[in-house]
Design a protein around this motif. Structure first.
Motif, PDB file in Angstrom:
ATOM      1  N   LYS A  94     -11.924   1.364   7.505  1.00 44.59           N
ATOM      2  CA  LYS A  94     -11.614   0.176   8.295  1.00 44.59           C
ATOM      3  C   LYS A  94     -10.579   0.531   9.359  1.00 44.59           C
ATOM      4  O   LYS A  94      -9.586   1.196   9.071  1.00 44.59           O
ATOM      5  CB  LYS A  94     -11.080  -0.942   7.398  1.00 44.59           C
ATOM      6  N   PRO A  95     -10.809   0.092  10.586  1.00 44.38           N
ATOM      7  CA  PRO A  95      -9.832   0.400  11.641  1.00 44.38           C
ATOM      8  C   PRO A  95      -8.558  -0.428  11.484  1.00 44.38           C
ATOM      9  O   PRO A  95      -8.559  -1.483  10.845  1.00 44.38           O
ATOM     10  CB  PRO A  95     -10.579   0.018  12.917  1.00 44.38           C
ATOM     11  N   GLY A  96      -7.490   0.086  12.045  1.00 40.24           N
ATOM     12  CA  GLY A  96      -6.228  -0.642  12.020  1.00 40.24           C
ATOM     13  C   GLY A  96      -5.348  -0.209  10.865  1.00 40.24           C
ATOM     14  O   GLY A  96      -5.451   0.901  10.358  1.00 40.24           O
ATOM     15  N   THR A  97      -4.492  -1.119  10.455  1.00 39.04           N
ATOM     16  CA  THR A  97      -3.507  -0.806   9.427  1.00 39.04           C
ATOM     17  C   THR A  97      -3.993  -1.258   8.055  1.00 39.04           C
ATOM     18  O   THR A  97      -4.695  -2.257   7.926  1.00 39.04           O
ATOM     19  CB  THR A  97      -2.170  -1.489   9.745  1.00 39.04           C
ATOM     20  N   SER A  98      -3.606  -0.497   7.051  1.00 40.09           N
ATOM     21  CA  SER A  98      -4.000  -0.837   5.688  1.00 40.09           C
ATOM     22  C   SER A  98      -2.951  -0.327   4.708  1.00 40.09           C
ATOM     23  O   SER A  98      -2.132   0.533   5.037  1.00 40.09           O
ATOM     24  CB  SER A  98      -5.377  -0.257   5.356  1.00 40.09           C
ATOM     25  N   MET A  99      -3.008  -0.895   3.518  1.00 40.19           N
ATOM     26  CA  MET A  99      -2.101  -0.481   2.457  1.00 40.19           C
ATOM     27  C   MET A  99      -2.889  -0.420   1.159  1.00 40.19           C
ATOM     28  O   MET A  99      -3.697  -1.308   0.876  1.00 40.19           O
ATOM     29  CB  MET A  99      -0.948  -1.478   2.313  1.00 40.19           C
ATOM     30  N   ILE A 100      -2.659   0.639   0.404  1.00 39.47           N
ATOM     31  CA  ILE A 100      -3.223   0.749  -0.942  1.00 39.47           C
ATOM     32  C   ILE A 100      -2.066   0.859  -1.924  1.00 39.47           C
ATOM     33  O   ILE A 100      -1.182   1.704  -1.764  1.00 39.47           O
ATOM     34  CB  ILE A 100      -4.152   1.969  -1.093  1.00 39.47           C
ATOM     35  N   VAL A 101      -2.083  -0.010  -2.916  1.00 39.33           N
ATOM     36  CA  VAL A 101      -1.119   0.063  -4.007  1.00 39.33           C
ATOM     37  C   VAL A 101      -1.814   0.735  -5.182  1.00 39.33           C
ATOM     38  O   VAL A 101      -2.881   0.290  -5.613  1.00 39.33           O
ATOM     39  CB  VAL A 101      -0.617  -1.337  -4.410  1.00 39.33           C
ATOM     40  N   ILE A 102      -1.219   1.824  -5.656  1.00 40.37           N
ATOM     41  CA  ILE A 102      -1.699   2.465  -6.876  1.00 40.37           C
ATOM     42  C   ILE A 102      -0.950   1.785  -8.013  1.00 40.37           C
ATOM     43  O   ILE A 102       0.227   2.041  -8.246  1.00 40.37           O
ATOM     44  CB  ILE A 102      -1.478   3.987  -6.846  1.00 40.37           C
ATOM     45  N   ASN A 103      -1.640   0.863  -8.656  1.00 36.64           N
ATOM     46  CA  ASN A 103      -1.067   0.018  -9.691  1.00 36.64           C
ATOM     47  C   ASN A 103      -0.995   0.785 -11.010  1.00 36.64           C
ATOM     48  O   ASN A 103      -1.675   1.795 -11.194  1.00 36.64           O
ATOM     49  CB  ASN A 103      -1.938  -1.239  -9.837  1.00 36.64           C
ATOM     50  N   SER A 104      -0.186   0.279 -11.932  1.00 38.81           N
ATOM     51  CA  SER A 104       0.039   0.968 -13.192  1.00 38.81           C
ATOM     52  C   SER A 104       0.499  -0.027 -14.252  1.00 38.81           C
ATOM     53  O   SER A 104       0.950  -1.119 -13.923  1.00 38.81           O
ATOM     54  CB  SER A 104       1.116   2.041 -12.963  1.00 38.81           C
ATOM     55  N   VAL A 105       0.408   0.383 -15.516  1.00 32.68           N
ATOM     56  CA  VAL A 105       0.875  -0.471 -16.612  1.00 32.68           C
ATOM     57  C   VAL A 105       2.366  -0.297 -16.883  1.00 32.68           C
ATOM     58  O   VAL A 105       2.937  -1.041 -17.667  1.00 32.68           O
ATOM     59  CB  VAL A 105       0.102  -0.215 -17.932  1.00 32.68           C
ATOM     60  N   CYS A 106       3.013   0.646 -16.246  1.00 29.62           N
ATOM     61  CA  CYS A 106       4.402   0.963 -16.582  1.00 29.62           C
ATOM     62  C   CYS A 106       5.350  -0.179 -16.224  1.00 29.62           C
ATOM     63  O   CYS A 106       5.033  -1.068 -15.439  1.00 29.62           O
ATOM     64  CB  CYS A 106       4.837   2.254 -15.902  1.00 29.62           C
ATOM     65  N   GLY A 107       6.522  -0.110 -16.784  1.00 28.04           N
ATOM     66  CA  GLY A 107       7.523  -1.149 -16.571  1.00 28.04           C
ATOM     67  C   GLY A 107       7.966  -1.287 -15.135  1.00 28.04           C
ATOM     68  O   GLY A 107       8.218  -2.398 -14.667  1.00 28.04           O
ATOM     69  N   CYS A 108       8.077  -0.172 -14.404  1.00 27.30           N
ATOM     70  CA  CYS A 108       8.528  -0.290 -13.015  1.00 27.30           C
ATOM     71  C   CYS A 108       7.449  -0.922 -12.139  1.00 27.30           C
ATOM     72  O   CYS A 108       7.765  -1.562 -11.138  1.00 27.30           O
ATOM     73  CB  CYS A 108       9.010   1.041 -12.457  1.00 27.30           C
ATOM     74  N   ALA A 109       6.189  -0.794 -12.524  1.00 28.99           N
ATOM     75  CA  ALA A 109       5.128  -1.491 -11.787  1.00 28.99           C
ATOM     76  C   ALA A 109       5.246  -2.990 -12.018  1.00 28.99           C
ATOM     77  O   ALA A 109       5.157  -3.789 -11.085  1.00 28.99           O
ATOM     78  CB  ALA A 109       3.752  -0.991 -12.210  1.00 28.99           C
ATOM     79  N   ALA A 110       5.462  -3.360 -13.271  1.00 29.45           N
ATOM     80  CA  ALA A 110       5.546  -4.779 -13.623  1.00 29.45           C
ATOM     81  C   ALA A 110       6.833  -5.418 -13.121  1.00 29.45           C
ATOM     82  O   ALA A 110       6.824  -6.544 -12.621  1.00 29.45           O
ATOM     83  CB  ALA A 110       5.451  -4.944 -15.138  1.00 29.45           C
ATOM     84  N   GLY A 111       7.937  -4.691 -13.244  1.00 29.15           N
ATOM     85  CA  GLY A 111       9.231  -5.281 -12.935  1.00 29.15           C
ATOM     86  C   GLY A 111       9.610  -5.276 -11.477  1.00 29.15           C
ATOM     87  O   GLY A 111      10.306  -6.183 -11.014  1.00 29.15           O
ATOM     88  N   THR A 112       9.165  -4.246 -10.743  1.00 30.91           N
ATOM     89  CA  THR A 112       9.610  -4.164  -9.348  1.00 30.91           C
ATOM     90  C   THR A 112       8.501  -3.881  -8.342  1.00 30.91           C
ATOM     91  O   THR A 112       8.507  -4.457  -7.264  1.00 30.91           O
ATOM     92  CB  THR A 112      10.717  -3.106  -9.185  1.00 30.91           C
ATOM     93  N   ALA A 113       7.551  -3.010  -8.662  1.00 30.97           N
ATOM     94  CA  ALA A 113       6.539  -2.634  -7.661  1.00 30.97           C
ATOM     95  C   ALA A 113       5.650  -3.818  -7.285  1.00 30.97           C
ATOM     96  O   ALA A 113       5.573  -4.182  -6.104  1.00 30.97           O
ATOM     97  CB  ALA A 113       5.692  -1.463  -8.149  1.00 30.97           C
ATOM     98  N   ARG A 114       4.961  -4.397  -8.262  1.00 33.31           N
ATOM     99  CA  ARG A 114       4.070  -5.519  -7.932  1.00 33.31           C
ATOM    100  C   ARG A 114       4.837  -6.711  -7.362  1.00 33.31           C
ATOM    101  O   ARG A 114       4.434  -7.259  -6.326  1.00 33.31           O
ATOM    102  CB  ARG A 114       3.223  -5.915  -9.142  1.00 33.31           C
ATOM    103  N   PRO A 115       5.952  -7.121  -7.987  1.00 34.03           N
ATOM    104  CA  PRO A 115       6.700  -8.235  -7.385  1.00 34.03           C
ATOM    105  C   PRO A 115       7.221  -7.907  -5.983  1.00 34.03           C
ATOM    106  O   PRO A 115       7.210  -8.764  -5.095  1.00 34.03           O
ATOM    107  CB  PRO A 115       7.856  -8.467  -8.362  1.00 34.03           C
ATOM    108  N   GLY A 116       7.662  -6.674  -5.774  1.00 31.24           N
ATOM    109  CA  GLY A 116       8.161  -6.280  -4.460  1.00 31.24           C
ATOM    110  C   GLY A 116       7.071  -6.276  -3.408  1.00 31.24           C
ATOM    111  O   GLY A 116       7.274  -6.735  -2.280  1.00 31.24           O
ATOM    112  N   VAL A 117       5.908  -5.763  -3.775  1.00 28.76           N
ATOM    113  CA  VAL A 117       4.773  -5.758  -2.846  1.00 28.76           C
ATOM    114  C   VAL A 117       4.386  -7.191  -2.495  1.00 28.76           C
ATOM    115  O   VAL A 117       4.192  -7.523  -1.318  1.00 28.76           O
ATOM    116  CB  VAL A 117       3.578  -4.984  -3.445  1.00 28.76           C
ATOM    117  N   ARG A 118       4.285  -8.047  -3.499  1.00 28.65           N
ATOM    118  CA  ARG A 118       3.914  -9.446  -3.228  1.00 28.65           C
ATOM    119  C   ARG A 118       4.949 -10.116  -2.327  1.00 28.65           C
ATOM    120  O   ARG A 118       4.602 -10.811  -1.379  1.00 28.65           O
ATOM    121  CB  ARG A 118       3.752 -10.223  -4.534  1.00 28.65           C
TER     122      ARG A 118
END
Length: 135
Positions: free
Chosen positions: A34-58
């Motif tokens: 796809k042209p233009g800008t994009s972002m891919i989040v490599i999600n995970s079950v770990c605590g830092c994904a749940a506590g900061t990565a996903r909430p921070g991305v959102r």
């Protein structure tokens, strides 16, 4: 591989925020074309994904300038899709969770796990907003 019922709520956090779930290598390839800008989040079950990565991305999506395309793969679940996504994040080593920002399919910014651990969701959101402003 994690059971789908375990990761479904974790996947939903990003899907409900507008991210496309990329579950196959073909889906990742199509997304990256796809042209233009994009972002891919490599999600995970770990605590830092749940506590900061996903909430921070959102939280980062509460900004005037955003990547045009949002996608996510899930480490430990969508193995082939994750491996394909990681091809686009070279020369960085595999990392999950992680956040990759692209412009016309070229990596322009990568947030590795060690940049997520120990940081708050607000810090991650602020950092990503600065990245978006540079796109």
């Amino acid at each position: 591989m994690y059971p789908e019922q375990l990761v479904a709520p974790m996947k939903a956090e990003l899907a409900n925020a507008g991210f496309t779930e990329l579950t196959t290598p073909e889906a990742v390839e199509a997304f990256m074309k796809k042209p233009g800008t994009s972002m891919i989040v490599i999600n995970s079950v770990c605590g830092c994904a749940a506590g900061t990565a996903r909430p921070g991305v959102r939280k980062s999506l509460e900004h005037s300038k955003l990547p045009a395309h949002l996608g996510t793969v899930f480490a430990g679940v969508d193995k082939e899709a994750v491996n394909k996504a990681r091809e686009y994040t070279l020369p960085y080593p595999p990392s999950s969770p992680a956040i990759a920002v692209f412009k016309d399919g070229n990596l322009v910014h990568f947030v590795e796990r060690h940049h997520i651990e120990g940081r708050s969701a607000d810090m991650i959101a602020t950092h990503l907003k600065m990245v978006y402003d540079e796109l």
